[in-house]
Scaffold this active site. Structure first.
Site, short mmCIF file in Angstrom:
data_model
loop_
_atom_site.label_atom_id
_atom_site.label_comp_id
_atom_site.label_asym_id
_atom_site.label_seq_id
_atom_site.Cartn_x
_atom_site.Cartn_y
_atom_site.Cartn_z
N GLU A 50 60.74 -17.19 7.83
CA GLU A 50 62.35 -17.03 7.44
C GLU A 50 62.17 -17.16 5.90
OE1 GLU A 50 65.70 -18.87 9.01
OE2 GLU A 50 67.15 -18.09 8.39
N ASP A 92 60.68 -19.96 12.49
CA ASP A 92 61.79 -20.42 11.57
C ASP A 92 62.21 -22.08 12.16
OD1 ASP A 92 64.63 -20.89 11.32
OD2 ASP A 92 64.59 -19.19 12.47
N ILE A 107 64.20 -23.83 11.18
CA ILE A 107 65.77 -25.05 11.38
C ILE A 107 66.15 -23.68 12.42
CG2 ILE A 107 67.63 -26.04 11.32
CD1 ILE A 107 66.08 -27.88 9.66
N ASP A 108 66.17 -23.25 12.84
CA ASP A 108 67.02 -22.05 14.11
C ASP A 108 68.03 -22.76 14.55
OD1 ASP A 108 67.41 -19.09 14.97
OD2 ASP A 108 67.87 -20.83 16.70
N THR A 167 70.77 -23.46 11.99
CA THR A 167 71.17 -24.18 9.95
C THR A 167 72.58 -24.91 10.35
OG1 THR A 167 69.16 -23.29 9.22
CG2 THR A 167 71.06 -24.18 7.68
N ASP A 171 64.29 -15.99 14.64
CA ASP A 171 65.22 -16.31 15.60
C ASP A 171 64.53 -16.38 17.21
OD1 ASP A 171 66.86 -16.71 13.37
OD2 ASP A 171 67.34 -14.32 13.68
P1 2AM Z 1 69.77 -19.12 11.81
O1 2AM Z 1 70.18 -20.73 11.70
O2 2AM Z 1 68.49 -19.80 11.95
O3 2AM Z 1 70.10 -19.06 10.89
C1 2AM Z 1 73.98 -18.16 15.07
O4 2AM Z 1 74.69 -17.17 15.82
C2 2AM Z 1 72.34 -17.45 15.80
O5 2AM Z 1 71.87 -16.38 14.39
C3 2AM Z 1 71.20 -18.52 14.63
O6 2AM Z 1 69.85 -18.84 14.94
C4 2AM Z 1 71.08 -18.11 13.29
O7 2AM Z 1 69.28 -18.19 13.13
C5 2AM Z 1 71.01 -16.28 13.67
N1 2AM Z 1 71.56 -15.86 12.32
C6 2AM Z 1 72.22 -16.84 11.54
N2 2AM Z 1 72.59 -15.51 10.52
C7 2AM Z 1 72.08 -13.90 10.84
C8 2AM Z 1 71.24 -13.05 10.33
N3 2AM Z 1 71.63 -12.79 9.00
N4 2AM Z 1 70.80 -11.85 10.80
C9 2AM Z 1 70.20 -12.47 11.89
N5 2AM Z 1 70.57 -13.68 12.45
C10 2AM Z 1 71.08 -14.54 12.06
CA CA Z 2 66.62 -20.21 10.43
#
Ligand code: 2AM
Ligand code: CA
Length: 262
Positions: free
Chosen positions: A68, A86, A88-89, A91, A213
């Site tokens: 990512e 990823d 940290i999923d 974040t 994700d």
């Molecule tokens: P992340 O924390 O790695 O960014 C939150 O509802 C979930 O959607 C998390 O798994 C987050 O992953 C992901 N997410 C957040 N923003 C995003 C984006 N713009 N596009 C795709 N996934 C997203």
């Molecule tokens: Ca992430």
């Protein structure tokens, strides 16, 4: 391909990365905004991705990495072995709550998911699967998913999709929200997929995810008989953004045919 060896390395590195992440709870985080105030990245996201890439490149120089945070390769096709990571999923949860986040990894060979990992660092819970060998949580096999009535189902979805938004008419999902027993929202797609794999959730639905994700979760959920597609029931594009519907069989079909319309 020696998947046992790759699996052994992946699990060892996940545990090591988890120790490092837990240690950062005592330290000051550096938080940056990416595209907007809701899209965040920290030094820990970046350092964790680099940690995996260094080890993968050292041990398996021919493998490629799609990460990512962009420290991996420029992956335009899924030939050979590709790790989709990823670091940290969830974040935002990591920053605000120090929980409800996970490291997510899918290892693909010629576009087929072979290994999947979701590591809930705070609870030291590692969900993993190898294609054809079943899925596990910390060594305990996960049973195959059983059918559920929609009226008894708990589904997770973000409230974003039931208010005005850019991707789906919010009125589409309202009847589904009414039909199910309950809804939840955890803020980590990877954990939500792990929860479907363990039966804590019956389905997870979201309108936009990136490959990192869902890559790990895809392998794990499919190993227990769950179905992972976009919300229209079509296969996911592994190198693009997708809507995602993860559900028990039967329930998946009902959601696509009765509740979603294009
Ligand atoms: P992340 O924390 O790695 O960014 C939150 O509802 C979930 O959607 C998390 O798994 C987050 O992953 C992901 N997410 C957040 N923003 C995003 C984006 N713009 N596009 C795709 N996934 C997203
Ligand atoms: Ca992430």
């Amino acid at each position: 391909m020696n998947w046992e060896h790759i699996d052994e390395c992946a699990r060892k590195w996940l545990k090591e990365a988890g120790v490092r992440i837990r240690e950062t709870f005592e330290q000051q985080l550096t938080v940056q905004m990416k595209s907007n105030r809701k899209d965040l990245v920290t030094n820990v996201d970046k350092e964790t991705e680099q940690f995996f890439i260094e080890r993968i490149k050292e041990t398996f120089p021919e493998h490629r990495v799609l990460g990512e945070e962009g420290f991996g390769d420029d992956v335009g096709a899924l030939d050979g072995v590709v790790w989709i990571i990823d670091p940290i999923d969830g974040t935002m949860n990591f920053i605000h709550q120090q929980r409800n986040f996970a490291i997510s990894i899918g290892v693909f060979h010629d576009g087929i998911g072979q290994l999947g990992y979701i590591y809930d660092v705070v609870h030291d819970e590692l969900y993993y699967a190898q294609k054809g060998k079943g899925a596990f949580l910390n060594g305990r096999p996960l049973p195959r998913l059983q059918p559920v009535e929609i009226s008894e189902a708990i589904i997770s979805l973000n409230t974003t999709w039931v208010i005005e938004n850019a991707r789906i008419d919010p009125s589409v999902l309202a009847p589904l929200v009414k039909a199910v027993r309950g809804t939840r929202s955890y803020g980590s797609a990877a954990l939500e997929m792990a929860y479907v794999a363990t039966g804590r959730l019956d389905a997870y639905i979201t309108m936009r995810l990136s490959p990192w994700d869902f890559a790990g979760g895809l392998v794990i959920v499919e190993e227990v008989g769950g179905i992972v597609t976009n919300v229209y029931g079509e296969p996911l594009q592994l190198l693009g953004q997708n809507s995602v519907l993860v559900a028990k069989p039967g329930l998946h079909e009902q959601i696509v045919t009765k509740y979603i319309r294009k």
